[in-house]
Motif scaffolding. Structure first.
Motif, PDB file in Angstrom:
ATOM      1  N   GLN A 153      -0.398  -6.413  -8.560  1.00 26.07           N
ATOM      2  CA  GLN A 153      -1.596  -5.230  -8.629  1.00 26.07           C
ATOM      3  C   GLN A 153      -1.960  -5.133 -10.015  1.00 26.07           C
ATOM      4  OE1 GLN A 153       2.036  -5.152  -7.930  1.00 26.07           O
ATOM      5  NE2 GLN A 153       2.627  -2.947  -8.775  1.00 26.07           N
ATOM      6  N   SER A 179      -1.802 -11.246   5.897  1.00 28.79           N
ATOM      7  CA  SER A 179      -1.796 -10.001   5.720  1.00 28.79           C
ATOM      8  C   SER A 179      -0.196  -9.380   5.372  1.00 28.79           C
ATOM      9  CB  SER A 179      -2.306  -8.995   6.495  1.00 28.79           C
ATOM     10  OG  SER A 179      -2.234  -7.570   6.158  1.00 28.79           O
ATOM     11  N   ALA A 181       2.784  -7.081   2.520  1.00 23.63           N
ATOM     12  CA  ALA A 181       3.285  -6.226   1.528  1.00 23.63           C
ATOM     13  C   ALA A 181       2.861  -6.927   0.247  1.00 23.63           C
ATOM     14  CB  ALA A 181       4.520  -5.724   1.637  1.00 23.63           C
ATOM     15  N   ASP A 184      -1.060  -7.216  -0.153  1.00 19.59           N
ATOM     16  CA  ASP A 184      -1.552  -5.808  -0.367  1.00 19.59           C
ATOM     17  C   ASP A 184      -1.669  -5.700  -1.750  1.00 19.59           C
ATOM     18  OD1 ASP A 184      -1.922  -5.206   2.164  1.00 19.59           O
ATOM     19  OD2 ASP A 184      -0.014  -3.843   2.432  1.00 19.59           O
ATOM     20  N   GLN A 185      -0.662  -5.961  -2.682  1.00 16.68           N
ATOM     21  CA  GLN A 185      -0.995  -5.924  -4.148  1.00 16.68           C
ATOM     22  C   GLN A 185      -2.121  -6.319  -4.553  1.00 16.68           C
ATOM     23  OE1 GLN A 185       3.039  -7.977  -5.174  1.00 16.68           O
ATOM     24  NE2 GLN A 185       3.781  -5.878  -5.657  1.00 16.68           N
ATOM     25  N   TYR A 345      -0.435  -0.454  -5.067  1.00 15.46           N
ATOM     26  CA  TYR A 345      -0.042  -1.917  -4.346  1.00 15.46           C
ATOM     27  C   TYR A 345      -0.029  -1.775  -3.011  1.00 15.46           C
ATOM     28  CZ  TYR A 345       3.832   1.227  -4.124  1.00 15.46           C
ATOM     29  OH  TYR A 345       4.839   2.317  -3.741  1.00 15.46           O
ATOM     30  N   ASN A 346      -0.584  -0.675  -2.360  1.00 16.50           N
ATOM     31  CA  ASN A 346      -0.861  -0.661  -0.847  1.00 16.50           C
ATOM     32  C   ASN A 346      -1.926   0.250  -0.643  1.00 16.50           C
ATOM     33  OD1 ASN A 346       0.489   1.714  -0.927  1.00 16.50           O
ATOM     34  ND2 ASN A 346       2.500   0.873   0.021  1.00 16.50           N
ATOM     35  N   LYS A 347      -2.135   0.717   0.865  1.00 14.52           N
ATOM     36  CA  LYS A 347      -3.232   1.577   1.095  1.00 14.52           C
ATOM     37  C   LYS A 347      -2.863   2.960   0.611  1.00 14.52           C
ATOM     38  CE  LYS A 347      -6.150   2.927   5.048  1.00 14.52           C
ATOM     39  NZ  LYS A 347      -6.303   4.193   4.472  1.00 14.52           N
TER      40      LYS A 347
END
Length: 355
Positions: A153, A179, A181, A184-185, A345-347
């Motif tokens: 991230q 998709s 984790a 997501d970063q 690093y995520n929503k």
């Protein structure tokens, strides 16, 4: 336990080279690649380490290739014996890991979070072999498994900031592989970096996001990127392994900027790669493998690499980037390193970052 009797019989022969990682023999792998001639000690040249790629393949110009480069660096430096097996589909993971154990490797790498279950099963069946996995950390790490993670991230935030300061259309894109984790970063770090630049400039910048549901379908990556460019995006960042090759091809054809990932991908398109979000898997693979070779206790641990140890970042040379943008980005990097800015690093962390 698989080949335990053989391992016991060979201990006397291999006592000089045994380390904390464990071993199952010293037969040459059929997949070992031609490397520079080495002149290191016998104990280090007897050390065998291998890797199994995910479906992106070893020439993905991304983290699989970077991992292999890390092992090549290790061989050149120490004389270690190295090898790899490519996985063309997920069902190859288990059999490829078994083959690398049968070849007598003391350390076996699984490249990518998609191999998490296969590594866990292999480690349970072969507790005398040490395993390592890139981009995954188990809640409970087995004693013969080493996990390697990255603050992706942070580098994604930096390239998002670059994109935000560089875009002329106030519209940029992100292409993800599958998709997860880990991806997501990249996505939310990038989107936050764009938002940070937009706030600094006092304007709105749109981020179009789409996933390819693959890490190997370059044609799909190309189609997605072409659509984004047609919709007004003038910069697209990909975190999609081999899919990203198609994204870069689209950038060249549309004469628009693209942001690479994992390694410096400017070599693939010198005129259209704006910069790259580096994730130095090569550094981590070489570092952990050498620790294992030297007998350090690496099992049961998670090693995280970030900005401070050179695990992530952006290239020092970016010929397509405005020097003033690079200067501002380096100042931003210092703020992240100092803890003044913590990229999401995520929503959930992204939503909190933007409040």
């Amino acid at each position: 336990m698989r080949k335990k009797i053989l391992a016991i019989m060979m201990m006397a022969v291999m006592a000089v080279s045994m380390t904390a990682c464990g071993s199952k023999g010293d037969n040459s792998s059929s997949n070992e690649k031609s490397e520079p001639k080495v002149t290191d000690t016998a104990s280090k040249s007897d050390f065998k380490v291998s890797m199994v790629t995910d479906t992106g393949g070893v020439n993905d110009q991304s983290f699989n290739q970077s991992s292999w480069e890390g092992l090549q660096n290790l061989k050149e430096k120490t004389g270690a014996q190295i090898s790899y097996l490519e996985s063309t589909q997920e069902t190859d993971y288990t059999s490829n890991l078994d083959k690398q154990v049968d070849e007598g490797n003391k350390l076996v790498w699984g490249i990518g979070f998609a191999m998490a279950n296969a590594i866990l099963e292999a480690a349970e069946m072969n507790d005398e072999v040490n395993y390592a996995i890139v981009d995954n950390a188990y809640e409970e790490v087995p004693e013969n498994v080493t996990c390697v993670t990255f603050n992706a991230q942070d580098s994604s935030f930096l390239v998002g900031y670059v994109a935000g300061l560089t875009t002329k259309t106030d519209s940029v894109g992100f292409v993800g592989g599958i998709s997860s984790a880990i991806i997501d970063q990249f996505e939310f770090g990038y989107r936050a970096g764009v938002a940070h630049a937009a706030k600094e400039l006092g304007k709105d910048i749109k981020v179009e996001v789409q996933y390819a549901d693959s890490f190997s379908d370059s044609a799909k990556g190309k189609a997605i990127a072409k659509s984004m460019y047609s919709n007004g995006c003038d910069i697209v960042f990909h975190a999609a392994g081999g899919v990203g090759i198609g994204v870069i091809e689209a950038a060249e054809e549309e004469k628009q900027f693209v942001i690479g990932v994992d390694s410096d991908q400017s070599v693939l398109s010198p005129d259209y790669v704006l910069t790259s979000a580096l994730k130095r898997v090569d550094v981590a693979v070489e570092d952990i493998s050498e620790k294992c070779m030297n007998g350090e206790e690496i099992g049961g641990k998670v090693f995280n690499y970030g900005l401070t140890d050179g695990g992530v970042g952006i290239p020092a040379e970016n010929k397509n980037m405005d020097p003033e943008v690079y200067k501002k980005t380096m100042a931003l990097q210092d703020e992240i390193t100092a803890g003044k800015i913590v990229p999401p690093y995520n929503k959930d962390t992204f939503d909190a970052f933007n409040q």
